[in-house]
Enzyme design. Structure first.
Site, PDB file in Angstrom:
ATOM      1  N   LYS A 138       0.849  -1.184   0.000  1.00 29.40           N
ATOM      2  CA  LYS A 138       0.000   0.000   0.000  1.00 29.40           C
ATOM      3  C   LYS A 138       0.891   1.243   0.000  1.00 29.40           C
ATOM      4  O   LYS A 138       1.746   1.411   0.875  1.00 29.40           O
ATOM      5  CB  LYS A 138      -0.861   0.005   1.263  1.00 29.40           C
ATOM      6  CG  LYS A 138      -2.345  -0.028   0.990  1.00 29.40           C
ATOM      7  CD  LYS A 138      -3.102  -0.010   2.297  1.00 29.40           C
ATOM      8  CE  LYS A 138      -4.560   0.159   2.047  1.00 29.40           C
ATOM      9  NZ  LYS A 138      -5.327   0.187   3.303  1.00 29.40           N
TER      10      LYS A 138
HETATM   11  O1  G3P Z   1      -9.575   0.857   4.032  1.00 24.37           O
HETATM   12  C1  G3P Z   1      -9.302   2.096   4.599  1.00 24.37           C
HETATM   13  C2  G3P Z   1      -9.916   2.191   5.930  1.00 24.37           C
HETATM   14  O2  G3P Z   1      -9.239   1.383   6.854  1.00 24.37           O
HETATM   15  C3  G3P Z   1     -10.104   3.562   6.439  1.00 24.37           C
HETATM   16  O3  G3P Z   1     -11.312   3.534   7.065  1.00 24.37           O
HETATM   17  O4  G3P Z   1     -13.077   4.268   8.552  1.00 24.37           O
HETATM   18  O5  G3P Z   1     -10.691   4.935   9.008  1.00 24.37           O
HETATM   19  O6  G3P Z   1     -11.939   5.943   7.117  1.00 24.37           O
HETATM   20  P1  G3P Z   1     -11.771   4.750   7.988  1.00 24.37           P
END
Ligand code: G3P
Length: 215
Positions: free
Chosen positions: A83
């Protein structure tokens, strides 16, 4: 649509696997931190558990550091992809890694043009963060729709991983749009399976079954 699970928690991964819902895994530094385990232990456990693609994120910000980290990450398992954040240096790292045959997932994508650049650099996967766009009053799923159209227009092989999914509507919209992959937190995978009418229906069948005469 392929389901990746958006977690570094091995118990969640195994429980989702039992349901047949794990085609791959995505992690990030925040998800690793939540496990309370060190990065190496975490990644090793996931690699031993999952055959499909596993995204592990670099922390460097310049091309050389990111490429060096990526080379180390892929030694953990052939299913590991790297990533890389969507920056100018990140794109340069993606280009280098693509030339070396290392798979990449360009993360933190928030605009169609960023998505276009990720594909041009040769990214294997591109991750639009839909929930975080919703958080600031933008329409996250519109970005997914734009990306799918752009990639289709030019036959890019880059697969769209809908990321930062927060609720079942994100998943439904991703599926309707034909997104390649949704990376979903375990709690949302559980929510997808639930419907109050299913629970009521089961209860009613159980109650009616009691009225069936026994021989
Ligand atoms: O896949 C990306 C994710 O882990 C981010 O999620 O909910 O932190 O925006 P969030």
């Amino acid at each position: 649509m392929k389901f990746f699970i958006d977690t570094a928690n091995i118990d969640e991964i195994k429980r989702a696997q039992d349901m047949g819902m794990v085609d791959g895994v995505t992690t990030n530094p925040s998800l690793i931190a939540k496990t309370g385990k060190d990065f190496e232990t975490c990644l090793k456990e996931i690699v031993e558990t999952v055959d499909g693609p596993i995204s592990a994120e670099v922390l460097g910000t310049d091309r050389e550091t990111m490429v060096a980290e990526a080379k180390k990450l892929v030694t953990y398992g052939e299913q590991v992809n790297v990533k890389i954040p969507m920056t100018v240096e990140g794109l340069a790292a993606v280009k280098t890694l693509t030339d070396l045959g290392i798979k990449t997932n360009v993360t933190l994508i928030f605009s169609p043009n960023q998505a276009l650049l990720a594909a041009k650099a040769g990214a294997t996967y591109a991750s639009p963060f839909v929930g975080r766009l919703d958080d600031i009053g933008s329409h996250g799923m519109e970005l997914v729709s734009d990306m799918l159209q752009i990639y289709q227009n030019y036959d890019y092989a880059t697969e769209v991983i809908v990321a930062s999914i927060r609720h079942p509507i994100h998943v439904k919209e991703a599926a309707l749009m034909g997104a390649d992959i949704a990376t979903i937190p375990f709690a949302v995978i559980q929510q997808l399976a639930k419907h109050p009418l299913t629970d009521i229906g089961i209860k009613r069948f159980e109650e009616d079954w009691k009225k069936v005469p026994r021989t």
